[in-house]
Each structure stands twice: as structure tokens, then as C-alpha cells.
Design a protein around this motif. Structure first.
Motif, PDB file in Angstrom:
ATOM      1  N   GLU A 183       5.846   2.263   5.807  1.00  0.00           N
ATOM      2  CA  GLU A 183       5.907   3.252   4.727  1.00  0.00           C
ATOM      3  C   GLU A 183       5.865   2.571   3.360  1.00  0.00           C
ATOM      4  O   GLU A 183       5.224   3.072   2.423  1.00  0.00           O
ATOM      5  CB  GLU A 183       7.187   4.078   4.870  1.00  0.00           C
ATOM      6  N   MET A 184       6.549   1.425   3.233  1.00  0.00           N
ATOM      7  CA  MET A 184       6.529   0.697   1.961  1.00  0.00           C
ATOM      8  C   MET A 184       5.118   0.204   1.646  1.00  0.00           C
ATOM      9  O   MET A 184       4.651   0.305   0.500  1.00  0.00           O
ATOM     10  CB  MET A 184       7.489  -0.488   2.025  1.00  0.00           C
ATOM     11  N   VAL A 185       4.414  -0.316   2.654  1.00  0.00           N
ATOM     12  CA  VAL A 185       3.051  -0.790   2.435  1.00  0.00           C
ATOM     13  C   VAL A 185       2.137   0.371   2.067  1.00  0.00           C
ATOM     14  O   VAL A 185       1.236   0.224   1.226  1.00  0.00           O
ATOM     15  CB  VAL A 185       2.537  -1.525   3.697  1.00  0.00           C
ATOM     16  N   ALA A 186       2.360   1.530   2.677  1.00  0.00           N
ATOM     17  CA  ALA A 186       1.548   2.702   2.326  1.00  0.00           C
ATOM     18  C   ALA A 186       1.760   3.096   0.863  1.00  0.00           C
ATOM     19  O   ALA A 186       0.802   3.438   0.158  1.00  0.00           O
ATOM     20  CB  ALA A 186       1.906   3.869   3.249  1.00  0.00           C
ATOM     21  N   ARG A 187       3.017   3.040   0.413  1.00  0.00           N
ATOM     22  CA  ARG A 187       3.271   3.353  -1.001  1.00  0.00           C
ATOM     23  C   ARG A 187       2.629   2.312  -1.908  1.00  0.00           C
ATOM     24  O   ARG A 187       2.086   2.648  -2.972  1.00  0.00           O
ATOM     25  CB  ARG A 187       4.777   3.425  -1.258  1.00  0.00           C
ATOM     26  N   LEU A 188       2.698   1.043  -1.521  1.00  0.00           N
ATOM     27  CA  LEU A 188       2.061  -0.006  -2.319  1.00  0.00           C
ATOM     28  C   LEU A 188       0.547   0.186  -2.366  1.00  0.00           C
ATOM     29  O   LEU A 188      -0.082  -0.009  -3.416  1.00  0.00           O
ATOM     30  CB  LEU A 188       2.404  -1.383  -1.742  1.00  0.00           C
ATOM     31  N   GLU A 189      -0.044   0.565  -1.228  1.00  0.00           N
ATOM     32  CA  GLU A 189      -1.487   0.788  -1.199  1.00  0.00           C
ATOM     33  C   GLU A 189      -1.875   1.926  -2.136  1.00  0.00           C
ATOM     34  O   GLU A 189      -2.852   1.820  -2.903  1.00  0.00           O
ATOM     35  CB  GLU A 189      -1.932   1.095   0.226  1.00  0.00           C
ATOM     36  N   ALA A 190      -1.097   3.008  -2.092  1.00  0.00           N
ATOM     37  CA  ALA A 190      -1.386   4.129  -2.996  1.00  0.00           C
ATOM     38  C   ALA A 190      -1.223   3.718  -4.455  1.00  0.00           C
ATOM     39  O   ALA A 190      -2.017   4.104  -5.313  1.00  0.00           O
ATOM     40  CB  ALA A 190      -0.467   5.304  -2.661  1.00  0.00           C
ATOM     41  N   SER A 191      -0.195   2.898  -4.727  1.00  0.00           N
ATOM     42  CA  SER A 191       0.025   2.452  -6.103  1.00  0.00           C
ATOM     43  C   SER A 191      -1.109   1.548  -6.584  1.00  0.00           C
ATOM     44  O   SER A 191      -1.601   1.703  -7.714  1.00  0.00           O
ATOM     45  CB  SER A 191       1.361   1.718  -6.201  1.00  0.00           C
ATOM     46  N   PHE A 192      -1.544   0.608  -5.733  1.00  0.00           N
ATOM     47  CA  PHE A 192      -2.637  -0.287  -6.123  1.00  0.00           C
ATOM     48  C   PHE A 192      -3.939   0.496  -6.320  1.00  0.00           C
ATOM     49  O   PHE A 192      -4.703   0.229  -7.258  1.00  0.00           O
ATOM     50  CB  PHE A 192      -2.829  -1.378  -5.076  1.00  0.00           C
ATOM     51  N   ASN A 193      -4.191   1.452  -5.422  1.00  0.00           N
ATOM     52  CA  ASN A 193      -5.406   2.255  -5.577  1.00  0.00           C
ATOM     53  C   ASN A 193      -5.369   3.063  -6.864  1.00  0.00           C
ATOM     54  O   ASN A 193      -6.386   3.182  -7.576  1.00  0.00           O
ATOM     55  CB  ASN A 193      -5.563   3.181  -4.375  1.00  0.00           C
ATOM     56  N   SER A 194      -4.207   3.639  -7.167  1.00  0.00           N
ATOM     57  CA  SER A 194      -4.077   4.381  -8.415  1.00  0.00           C
ATOM     58  C   SER A 194      -4.249   3.468  -9.621  1.00  0.00           C
ATOM     59  O   SER A 194      -4.884   3.844 -10.611  1.00  0.00           O
ATOM     60  CB  SER A 194      -2.704   5.068  -8.466  1.00  0.00           C
ATOM     61  N   GLN A 195      -3.727   2.238  -9.523  1.00  0.00           N
ATOM     62  CA  GLN A 195      -3.872   1.298 -10.637  1.00  0.00           C
ATOM     63  C   GLN A 195      -5.328   0.902 -10.836  1.00  0.00           C
ATOM     64  O   GLN A 195      -5.820   0.849 -11.971  1.00  0.00           O
ATOM     65  CB  GLN A 195      -3.015   0.063 -10.373  1.00  0.00           C
ATOM     66  N   ARG A 196      -6.014   0.617  -9.721  1.00  0.00           N
ATOM     67  CA  ARG A 196      -7.433   0.249  -9.842  1.00  0.00           C
ATOM     68  C   ARG A 196      -8.243   1.401 -10.437  1.00  0.00           C
ATOM     69  O   ARG A 196      -9.119   1.204 -11.281  1.00  0.00           O
ATOM     70  CB  ARG A 196      -7.986  -0.130  -8.467  1.00  0.00           C
TER      71      ARG A 196
END
Length: 398
Positions: free
Chosen positions: A152-165
Motif C-alpha cells: 500500500e505504501m508503494v502504491a501511494r508512492l507510485e501515485a505521488s511520483f506519477n502526479s509529480q511527473r
């Protein structure tokens, strides 16, 4: 330099712990077995009993003497048996300890296998491999819960990185547009052999418009970064005053568009950053003005209810699909190409609103109106002391 002491692995420590518990249990069981066998009467006790019986009845003296000799033989055999039991128990205990170490080592390895899987996945997952997951299978125990939490933490990080990009790409595109306008206008004008004053004045106006758009965009980005940093002031402020100031600054633009404004500004005291709170209300008002029909309407209301301060901005305009409302709060997100607000729009208005609201621990909701347009409601924790000591004025309409 002192050498670094290496601690034993958790598998070795678990193995030793299991082995110590196993050997201790076996030793206690063998000691209890030995104590039970050694609890029979000794030869000295039997002899004393026979002497008492013979002294009381001389007839039984001979029988007691024979019995005493027989008991001596039995005691000798018992002592030999106890020694044999002790020797055999020691050998069995040693064999159990050796075998137990091996078995405990294997068991500890099997129990720690999910942790090794999690460690391997952690080393493999990076910024460019955030799509991977541990996906641990097995019973729903503590290790399975740990692996699921990590996923779940990695999923949140993935969403955050995608939003940042996506944000960086959109910001770069938005900033490139006014720069491209300035560059193209200058190149075209300089390429002409003869240029008039009117052409240079027209290019100057385009440059001013483009740089103004870039300036507003940078200002919005700075406000967005400041609200998301968490470093905000905590001062008493009233959203009604912020709304009145925002309406006063936007009055000329609303009058140019022929918009009618209705206000109901009741006290809405809060504790927060006055600059960001003013920007929040101004963005709501600007959004309602720029995404509206000529001759449309705007309704702005403030107040407090149940320990919360409220700001509501309702405007007319194009029909908005309900499923598209949430996307409007993302940076640089617009509905369609025809829903544009001109060169003054940066695509950051509602994104900044949401960021400021979250920084002040509030909520923001939006709902499309039946006849078109949008209603945005912001709820923030109210300043209880100010609410208790301030009377509520009557409604004002303009």
C-alpha cells in the motif's frame, strides 16, 4: 579505528532461542523422571524399620534380617538403574540439543522466508520500478499484514511520483507557451527588413500579456508550494473579510462581463495563514467569474455552523459532468478546449484551493448546478473564541 562488531543474524538468534527452550524442557522432563525413580525408600530406612520390628517381636527377627538382605540387593539394582538412566538421559539430551539446533535452524529459516522476500522486493523497487509489488501469499498473519502494508505504501508512492511527473510536465508546458509567444513575436519582427512603430507596439503588448501570464503562473506555483510545505502562519482571520476584499478586487472584471453578484457575508472566523486564506477565497471568486456566461450570476456566502467556518461560491456557466468535477482540482486540468477562461487562467485555481484547505485541516467539495456552473463549498475549523464573542449581522445582497 575500532573494528565494527557484527551482531548475529535474527535467524541465528531465533535458532538459539528455540534450541535453549527445547533443551531446557527436555532437561526438566528428564530431571523429573529421575526424581520419581529416586524417591523409593533407601536401604538405611529399610534396615531401621526391620530393627524396630525385630525388637517388638523376636519371632520376626529372622524374617526381617532376610528381608533386609533382599532389600539391599534391590537398592543396589535401583542405584545401578538410576546411574544408567542418568547416563542415558545425558546422551539423549546431548543428541536432542544437536538435532534441535538443526531443526530450529530450518524452522527459523522457513518463518523468516517472507521477510527475505520483502527485503528482496524492497531492494528491487525504486523510483523507476514502483509498479512492482511484494504480493506475499499465505495465511493472514503479522508478516502478511506487513507485506500488504508495504504494498500500500508503494502504491501511494507510485501515485505521488506519477502526479509529480504530470505536474512538472504540465508546468513546463504552461511556462513554455508564453515564452514561445514572446520568442516567436520577436523573431518575426526582427526578420522583417522594415518594421513600423505600430508593429513594435503590438509586439510589446503581446510580450506584456505573455509575461503577465507567466507571472501569474509562477505566483500560483509559489502559492501551491507554500500551502503544501506545511509552514503556514496561525493567526486569527475572518473569511467574510477575505470574501469582501476578493469581491472588491474582482468587481471591475465582473462588471465588464455583465455578471450579477449576490453576497451573504456572515462572520466566519478561523485561525490560519491570512495570505493563503485570502488567496483561497480570491481563487474561488476568480474561478466563478472567468468560468461563467456573459450576463451570468455569482453567489458568495460565508458563515459558521457546528464549530466550522463555511465559504460557498456558486456560479452559472457551462454544464459540467459530475464525473469530471474531481479532476478540476488537479493542477492544469480543464474540462474541454472550449471551456477556457482566457489568458488570465493558469489552471491552478482550484488546485491551490484544495492545497490551502488541506493545509488548514479543512474540506472542500464541489457539485455541478442543475442549470450549469459549479458550487464550491469550503469548510474550515472555526475560531471558537471569536464565534462566541461576535454577533452575526444581517444578510447583505448586491
Amino acid at each position: 579505528m575500532r573494528p565494527r562488531r557484527t551482531r548475529p543474524s535474527i535467524r541465528l538468534r531465533l535458532t538459539l532461542t528455540y534450541a535453549v527452550v527445547l533443551v531446557s524442557t527436555c532437561a526438566a522432563l528428564l530431571a523429573l523422571n529421575y526424581a520419581l525413580h529416586a524417591g523409593a525408600p533407601s536401604a538405611t530406612e529399610m534396615a531401621a524399620m526391620c530393627d524396630e520390628m525385630g525388637a517388638a517381636d523376636p519371632v520376626r527377627a529372622d524374617k526381617c534380617a532376610a528381608l533386609e538382605r533382599r532389600m539391599g540387593e534391590i537398592v543396589w539394582y535401583r542405584n545401578a538403574t538410576l546411574m544408567n538412566i542418568a547416563r542415558t538421559s545425558a546422551i539423549a539430551l546431548f543428541a536432542t540439543a544437536v538435532l534441535g539446533l538443526g531443526v530450529c535452524w530450518v524452522i527459523a529459516g522457513r518463518m523468516l522466508r517472507p521477510l527475505r522476500t520483502l527485503t528482496t522486493a524492497t531492494r528491487r523497487i525504486s523510483q523507476h520500478h514502483l509498479h512492482e509489488r511484494v504480493a506475499l501469499t499465505g495465511p493472514p498473519d503479522e508478516l502478511k499484514e506487513l507485506a500488504d502494508t508495504f504494498d500500500e505504501m508503494v502504491a501511494r508512492l507510485e501515485a505521488s511520483f506519477n502526479s509529480q511527473r504530470r505536474f512538472v510536465a504540465d508546468a513546463s508546458h504552461e511556462l513554455r507557451t508564453p515564452l514561445a509567444i514572446v520568442r516567436t513575436g520577436a523573431e518575426v519582427l526582427l526578420a522583417k527588413r522594415e518594421s513600423t512603430v505600430a508593429q513594435w507596439e503590438a509586439m510589446g503588448r503581446r510580450v506584456l500579456t505573455a509575461t503577465g501570464q507567466a507571472e501569474r503562473l509562477l505566483d500560483g506555483l509559489l502559492s501551491l508550494a507554500r500551502s503544501e510545505s506545511g509552514a503556514i502562519a496561525h493567526e486569527a482571520h475572518d473569511l467574510a473579510f477575505a470574501a469582501a476584499r476578493a469581491l472588491g478586487e474582482a468587481d471591475e472584471e465582473a462588471e465588464t462581463s455583465g455578471l450579477s453578484m449576490t453576497t451573504d457575508l456572515r462572520p466566519a472566523p478561523v485561525v490560519g495563514d491570512p495570505v493563503l486564506l485570502d488567496r483561497l477565497v480570491r481563487n474561488l471568486v476568480d474561478n466563478a467569474i472567468r468560468h461563467n456566461h456573459p450576463g451570468g450570476r455569482i453567489e458568495v456566502g460565508t458563515g459558521h455552523r457546528d464549530g466550522e467556518a463555511l465559504v460557498t461560491v456558486r456560479n452559472s456557466g457551462d454544464a459540467i459532468p459530475p464525473e469530471e468535477v474531481d479532476r478540476l482540482f488537479e493542477p492544469f486540468q480543464r474540462l474541454t478546449s472550449h471551456r477556457t477562461a482566457g489568458s488570465r487562467s493558469t489552471g491552478l485555481g482550484l488546485a491551490i484551493v484544495r492545497s490551502i484547505v488541506h493545509a488548514h485541516h479543512g474540506t472542500v467539495t464541489a457539485a455541478p448546478n442543475a442549470g450549469g456552473g459549479l458550487t464550491v463549498t469550503v469548510t474550515l475549523p472555526a475560531d471558537a473564541l471569536a464565534v462566541a464573542g461576535r454577533p452575526e449581522p444581517a444578510r447583505e445582497t448586491s
